[in-house]
Design an enzyme around this catalytic site. Structure first.
Site, PDB file in Angstrom:
ATOM      1  N   ALA A   1       0.831  -1.204   0.000  1.00  0.00           N
ATOM      2  CA  ALA A   1       0.000   0.000   0.000  1.00  0.00           C
ATOM      3  C   ALA A   1       0.867   1.257   0.000  1.00  0.00           C
ATOM      4  CB  ALA A   1      -0.921  -0.002   1.216  1.00  0.00           C
ATOM      5  N   GLU A   2       1.942   1.205   0.791  1.00  0.00           N
ATOM      6  CA  GLU A   2       2.838   2.371   0.832  1.00  0.00           C
ATOM      7  C   GLU A   2       3.511   2.583  -0.525  1.00  0.00           C
ATOM      8  OE1 GLU A   2       4.855   2.719   5.159  1.00  0.00           O
ATOM      9  OE2 GLU A   2       4.616   0.668   4.414  1.00  0.00           O
ATOM     10  N   LYS A  22      24.537 -29.936 -20.310  1.00  0.00           N
ATOM     11  CA  LYS A  22      23.075 -30.030 -20.288  1.00  0.00           C
ATOM     12  C   LYS A  22      22.580 -31.304 -19.637  1.00  0.00           C
ATOM     13  CE  LYS A  22      21.620 -27.943 -24.419  1.00  0.00           C
ATOM     14  NZ  LYS A  22      20.469 -27.377 -25.007  1.00  0.00           N
ATOM     15  N   CYS A  42     -11.117 -42.989 -41.369  1.00  0.00           N
ATOM     16  CA  CYS A  42     -10.771 -41.786 -40.609  1.00  0.00           C
ATOM     17  C   CYS A  42     -11.706 -41.683 -39.398  1.00  0.00           C
ATOM     18  CB  CYS A  42     -10.925 -40.555 -41.496  1.00  0.00           C
ATOM     19  SG  CYS A  42     -10.815 -39.005 -40.587  1.00  0.00           S
ATOM     20  N   LYS A  74      21.908 -22.783 -16.366  1.00  0.00           N
ATOM     21  CA  LYS A  74      21.552 -22.445 -17.750  1.00  0.00           C
ATOM     22  C   LYS A  74      20.045 -22.245 -17.806  1.00  0.00           C
ATOM     23  CE  LYS A  74      22.357 -23.507 -22.575  1.00  0.00           C
ATOM     24  NZ  LYS A  74      21.074 -23.045 -23.038  1.00  0.00           N
ATOM     25  N   LEU A 126      26.383 -21.459 -27.295  1.00  0.00           N
ATOM     26  CA  LEU A 126      27.299 -22.284 -26.513  1.00  0.00           C
ATOM     27  C   LEU A 126      27.417 -23.679 -27.086  1.00  0.00           C
ATOM     28  CD1 LEU A 126      26.032 -21.385 -22.935  1.00  0.00           C
ATOM     29  CD2 LEU A 126      28.216 -20.746 -23.915  1.00  0.00           C
ATOM     30  N   CYS A 169      -6.092 -39.605 -44.261  1.00  0.00           N
ATOM     31  CA  CYS A 169      -7.515 -39.636 -44.559  1.00  0.00           C
ATOM     32  C   CYS A 169      -7.711 -39.120 -45.982  1.00  0.00           C
ATOM     33  CB  CYS A 169      -8.250 -38.721 -43.575  1.00  0.00           C
ATOM     34  SG  CYS A 169      -9.888 -38.255 -44.109  1.00  0.00           S
ATOM     35  N   GLU A 195      27.236 -21.539 -13.634  1.00  0.00           N
ATOM     36  CA  GLU A 195      25.938 -20.869 -13.464  1.00  0.00           C
ATOM     37  C   GLU A 195      24.822 -21.772 -13.969  1.00  0.00           C
ATOM     38  OE1 GLU A 195      26.159 -17.255 -15.746  1.00  0.00           O
ATOM     39  OE2 GLU A 195      28.202 -16.920 -15.061  1.00  0.00           O
ATOM     40  N   GLU A 243      18.743 -13.515 -19.535  1.00  0.00           N
ATOM     41  CA  GLU A 243      17.664 -14.365 -20.016  1.00  0.00           C
ATOM     42  C   GLU A 243      16.328 -13.898 -19.453  1.00  0.00           C
ATOM     43  OE1 GLU A 243      19.119 -16.719 -21.891  1.00  0.00           O
ATOM     44  OE2 GLU A 243      17.745 -18.417 -22.016  1.00  0.00           O
TER      45      GLU A 243
END
Ligand code: IVH
Length: 679
Positions: free
Chosen positions: A35-36, A318, A412, A117, A84, A433, A115, A178
């Protein structure tokens, strides 16, 4: 309040708001109540309204409200945004470490910064004297799209940077990182889209990319995108010793930097960290697809440099595609745009990599037979990136004997027409089909026509199209242009606002490009790439529709099958009528001046060597003819030479061609090759 007082107050408010933004969004540790905070924002908004001259583009009030764009402008990155190299195995990571050492001619341990990914969308943010001025997508690495307005709506992207005590901000900083959509937000967005009949995003990354590429930033602002900063392009006036230090600096300037990161004294520590992250993965509120390993020293990074389009100093380690087991409850058959019948497994819902899955493709009957998949089987399924989840194998140990075999029907499931199984090698397993009026095909055709890369009719999702087809209101894609608000209002969950938006989107789609239009027609085997080739070759749709099979075949990249499919498509009277209807509805594309010389690259990729003198043209004339048709003249004969053209008094090249078995052409044969085709 006079102007000077107002300006001072405005600046003070902005500083305060920026600070609280940082506490709330970046540090996740607010020091005032919502609220502030709202009160401060309202105060600033009021003052800016009274004194509009003091509004600046990076005021916290300017995150939303920019008018929609016609299209994104292109932005060239000062330094290319590289990609990469990938690794999936520990061995490959160790090899990377050895490569680095070899290149640096050292046997000492290399320190790395590890880090997460992030599985999102890479962007670059430019700050001039601490103010955010331009933000762009990665694009092809060299040129991206200017998505500044959309990036401003991301609360964790600072609009102004915070200088350290006694520090001045860099005159130019290109921050990179990212943009992503948290998993919860992704799920909520898809639930909402399902309700309004819009197509669903396959995963959080696609949703983030789609949200960032909105021309109307008010749509982006409704998507709770988030941002992690992990590096930079150019930086003026400041240097850092390590990647780690750089991350710390970015954090202090006000960027959100992922807290999960580690300085590793040697590669073994990185391997350990990877295992920790693998454990952590499912607990994170966002998707990651591995760990990025960076040589920590920026000096060494510079020495290492790049190879092709990735840095020698970094590697993406990965995760292997996620596999989980679940049970197949049923197998259903989907009918696609081209009439292809695809068996799909309906399974007990499971979460794979943060996304709930209850369907997986079984591809075709051959796959089902090969894997011996039956209804009731417990199966291993996997999902890698944004590919549709698939059944990897059956857990035979779990068989009870009650499992049921499955066969694709001969009719089908949607329209009941017979299905056909073409004999072509590649399509052995594809069953289609044959019903011309099959509603499943029609629906998919229209979904395709309206899709983002085709005519891009925003808001016209699958659910809406389905109803329009079922009600018989849309019998082909040209019918879309005759829709009225009244038509739309008969649909479920359709309000006036949504209806009007869809109609506007339909109108807007009329102005398109030839390549989009060709792609949108939904010709079998004509994807975006082929559509582009065709649009490059033919100035109009009419010209394309009259192209002969032979002519189409001269286009590099178009083979027998595609050429046949294009000719067949345009031969159909019904298709011609729909195309005519599209034209009459006002669907148009910019006309392009005819090239002075038609680009008939029928000698594309072929190498020619000339020997002896020709009667009708000089050596250089002959060579430039070859070139103008896409071929390559060369002066020496090798096994790779396609043709040797032999004139009068040929030299040793003639002998060499004979020994190597290279095809020899007389002048007449050569001239016939250069002559234009009838098509
Ligand atoms: S550094 C030379 N750090 O991965 C590339 N990239 O394949 C420098 N990514 O397009 C990128 N998390 O979108 C870096 N912590 C991270 C990353 C990261 C995700 C993405 C980035 C890039 C792609 C490279």
């Amino acid at each position: 309040m006079n102007e000077a007082q107002a300006q001072a107050k405005i600046e003070k408010l902005r500083e305060e708001i920026n600070f609280h933004n940082y506490r709330y969004y970046v540090l996740d540790n607010p020091v005032i109540s919502d609220a502030e905070y709202d009160q401060l924002m309202r105060e600033l908004e009021n003052l800016e309204q009274q004194f509009p001259d003091f509004v600046t583009p990076t005021s916290p009030t300017q995150r939303v409200g920019a008018p929609p764009l016609e299209k994104f402008e292109e932005i060239r990155h000062t330094l290319p945004m590289l990609s990469l190299a990938n690794a999936f195995e520990e061995e490959e990571v160790k090899e990377f470490d050895s490569r680095v050492k070899r290149f640096l001619e050292t046997s000492h341990d290399i320190e790395y910064c590890a880090e997460l990914k992030m599985d999102g969308v890479a962007v670059e943010l430019i700050y001039e004297n601490g103010h955010f001025t331009t933000g762009s997508t990665r694009g092809d690495g060299f040129v991206g799209e200017n998505v500044t307005q959309n990036l401003k709506t991301v609360r964790t992207i600072p609009l102004t940077l915070i200088p350290g005590p006694g520090e001045s901000l860099p005159s130019r900083l290109e921050a990179r990182g990212e943009v992503y959509l948290p998993i919860k937000a992704f799920e909520a967005l898809n639930r909402q889209r399902e309700k309004s009949g819009e197509s669903l995003f396959a995963n959080p990354r696609n949703a983030a990319a789609g949200s960032l590429r909105q021309l109307d930033s008010s749509i982006t602002s409704q998507r709770p995108l988030d941002f992690f900063c992990y590096g930079m392009g150019q930086l003026s006036g400041q240097t850092f010793a390590t990647q780690w230090e750089l991350l710390e600096a970015l954090l202090h300037w006000g960027f959100k930097v992922n807290p999960h990161r580690k300085q590793c004294r040697k590669i073994e520590a990185v391997l350990e960290y990877f295992l920790e992250v693998d454990e952590l993965r499912d607990k994170l509120p966002y998707e990651i697809d591995g760990v990025v390993i960076k040589v920590n020293s920026l000096r060494l990074q510079e020495t290492l440099g790049n190879i092709a389009r990735s840095p020698r100093w970094a590697l993406a380690f990965k995760f292997k595609p996620k596999q989980v087991t679940t049970k197949i409850r049923d197998i259903i058959v989907n009918v696609g745009r081209t009439g292809a019948l695809t068996p799909t497994a309906i399974m007990d819902p499971v979460r794979v990599g943060g996304v709930e899955i209850s369907r997986a493709t079984l591809h075709n009957q051959d796959e089902i037979d090969k894997k011996d998949v039956r209804i009731g089987d417990t199966v291993v399924i996997q999902r890698a990136g944004d590919v549709i989840p698939e059944v990897v194998r059956v857990v035979f140990e779990k068989r009870t004997g009650k499992e049921k075999k499955f066969r694709i029907p001969n009719q089908c499931p949607v329209c009941g027409s017979d299905v056909e199984k073409p004999r072509g090698k590649k399509e052995m397993a594809v069953v289609r089909c044959t019903g011309i009026a099959c509603p499943a095909k029609l629906k998919e055709t229209i979904v395709h026509f309206a899709s983002r890369d085709a005519l891009n009719i925003e808001g016209l999702g699958e659910k809406i199209i389905e109803q329009l087809v079922d009600k018989g209101r849309v019998k082909d894609y040209a019918d879309l242009y005759a829709l009225t608000l009244k038509d739309l209002l008969t649909l479920e969950r359709m309000g006036e606002k949504l209806g009007e938006n869809i109609l506007t989107a339909i109108q807007n789609s009329k102005k398109t490009s030839l390549e989009r239009l060709i792609y949108a027609l939904g010709i079998l085997h004509v994807g975006e790439h082929i559509a582009k080739l065709l649009a490059r070759e033919f100035p109009t749709l009419e010209k394309l529709s009259r192209a002969s099979w032979k002519k189409l075949k001269t286009i590099h990249g178009i083979g027998d099958e595609i050429a046949t499919s294009i000719v067949q498509f345009f031969q159909q009277k019904d298709n011609q009528k729909v195309i005519q209807k599209l034209k009459e509805s006002g669907v148009e594309y910019p006309s392009r001046p005819l090239p002075v010389q038609p680009i008939l690259r029928k000698l594309e990729g072929k190498t020619f060597v000339l020997t002896g003198s020709l009667k009708s043209l000089s050596r250089s004339e002959a060579e430039s003819k070859v070139e103008s048709l896409g071929g390559r003249p060369s002066s020496s004969v090798s096994k790779k030479t396609d043709f040797v053209v032999v004139g009068e008094d040929p030299g040793s090249k003639y002998e060499k061609a004979k020994t190597l078995g290279v095809k020899i052409l007389t002048e007449d044969e050569f001239l016939r090759m250069l002559a234009p085709d009838d098509g």
